[in-house]
Design an enzyme around this catalytic site. Sequence first.
Site, PDB file in Angstrom:
ATOM      1  N   ASP A 197      44.621  76.886  23.150  1.00  0.00           N
ATOM      2  CA  ASP A 197      45.228  75.641  23.822  1.00  0.00           C
ATOM      3  C   ASP A 197      46.055  74.675  22.225  1.00  0.00           C
ATOM      4  O   ASP A 197      45.385  73.049  22.099  1.00  0.00           O
ATOM      5  CB  ASP A 197      44.303  75.259  24.093  1.00  0.00           C
ATOM      6  CG  ASP A 197      42.855  74.808  23.816  1.00  0.00           C
ATOM      7  OD1 ASP A 197      42.562  75.098  22.577  1.00  0.00           O
ATOM      8  OD2 ASP A 197      42.057  74.625  23.967  1.00  0.00           O
ATOM      9  N   LYS A 198      46.313  75.402  21.007  1.00  0.00           N
ATOM     10  CA  LYS A 198      46.758  74.447  19.676  1.00  0.00           C
ATOM     11  C   LYS A 198      48.626  74.427  20.313  1.00  0.00           C
ATOM     12  O   LYS A 198      49.086  74.562  21.351  1.00  0.00           O
ATOM     13  CB  LYS A 198      46.348  75.687  18.617  1.00  0.00           C
ATOM     14  CG  LYS A 198      44.696  75.032  18.597  1.00  0.00           C
ATOM     15  CD  LYS A 198      43.710  73.832  18.356  1.00  0.00           C
ATOM     16  CE  LYS A 198      42.384  73.951  18.300  1.00  0.00           C
ATOM     17  NZ  LYS A 198      41.618  74.503  18.661  1.00  0.00           N
ATOM     18  N   VAL A 199      48.552  73.834  18.958  1.00  0.00           N
ATOM     19  CA  VAL A 199      50.420  73.377  18.961  1.00  0.00           C
ATOM     20  C   VAL A 199      51.062  74.701  19.316  1.00  0.00           C
ATOM     21  O   VAL A 199      52.025  74.932  20.094  1.00  0.00           O
ATOM     22  CB  VAL A 199      50.537  72.750  17.805  1.00  0.00           C
ATOM     23  CG1 VAL A 199      52.291  72.374  17.109  1.00  0.00           C
ATOM     24  CG2 VAL A 199      49.922  71.502  17.497  1.00  0.00           C
TER      25      VAL A 199
END
Length: 428
Positions: A197-199
Amino acid sequence: MNYFKPISISLSPNVEKDDLKIALNLIIRPWLWRKGKAVKELEESFKIYLGVKYALSFNSGRSSFFAILKALSETERLESGVGVLLQAFTCNAVPNPILWAGLNPMYVDCNNDDFNIDANDLRNKIRPNSRVLVVQHTFGMPANMDEIRKICAESNLILIEDCAHSLGSEYVSAGSPQVMRKVGAFSKVAFFSFSRDKVISSVYGGMAVTNDDKLGEALRQVQTEFGMPNSFWTFQQIFHPIFLHYFVLPIYSFLGLGKIFLVLSQVFHILSKAVSWKEKRGERPDYFPRALPNALAIMALNQLGKIEKFNLHRQKVAEYYYKELAGTQFKLPKKFAERKHVFLRFTVMHKEANEIIYEAWHKQNILLGDWYTTPIAPFDTKMEEMKYKKGMCPNAEYLSKITLNLPTHINISQSDAERIVNFLRKWN
């Protein structure tokens, strides 16, 4: 329209059709999982994107951070028990590598304005044994790097940037007012995360970057020493977007079956958890630290090629939230002229944050974010094992009661954002 599929801030939010195609191709080609040319290609692409001399990949952000601390122990002679300053209002993925390295986490409070480290409290927390400062760019908002670097210079602190939330964020230094530079370039060394759920996401993955020749070579040696994760662990990460797309998300809210499938898949180790039970107790799971396997580098490369599209979309959604929630009881993120925020999550404050998150899920099929409900997340992390004591960082403890995050990722449509805003207006 699938009424059982939630609007979700997590659950592999960055995955698009091309990412699924890559995962499906990889799952049947195990000879590509461990070794190949993608790792080198990813590291070279990352160096170009950030404008740095060295970029070394690892199988997570915390592995990257641990590698940095291990390399610094050689280049800077960090001894056991040395103090590492870091902010509260963070994930246990930050203090854990400090503990694993035999160092001492020293917690600093954060600001209301940007959720980043409080410079005044930092000055008060520096001790004779403080050698390192980790500055977190929370939710994609750059910290006040001019002030932070000044403090580091005054106190002879080694500065590490935690860019887990902020790939693509930029900052204008007062010394170079016409030049915006990407975060990760303002410190001796920095690390990034490619978690689910990161960039950008390869389910797990991370990168350590530096312009320091000695440290760059030490990181390369550490990367070799860590070796690769086993093939089953790699399979779990490749299978994650496939399983969520075809088996979990379509029936997530139908009698709770999707969520049951997800939990059972983790219980029976078909998929890996984002945070293991060991990490919640300060222990190190055996799959950390490791180098990044080729298969996850292939997935990360594809995502890195879409980063401008991803971040423009996030900023467009964020501007919609700013416009539609203006004048409500929600306190919106502050804007800074010298900082470019990538809005990994659009974080707002409201006195009934926890109730809003609960009702959004149970009545609206909307999964809002709860970063962070405790000073060190997840909520069931053993604070004593993190060496955090209640009252150390009162503002972080207060923020954990009043913050919630709105999704901005590439799969949030205009109609999704409208549904979220319409729901939130009921709390005005």
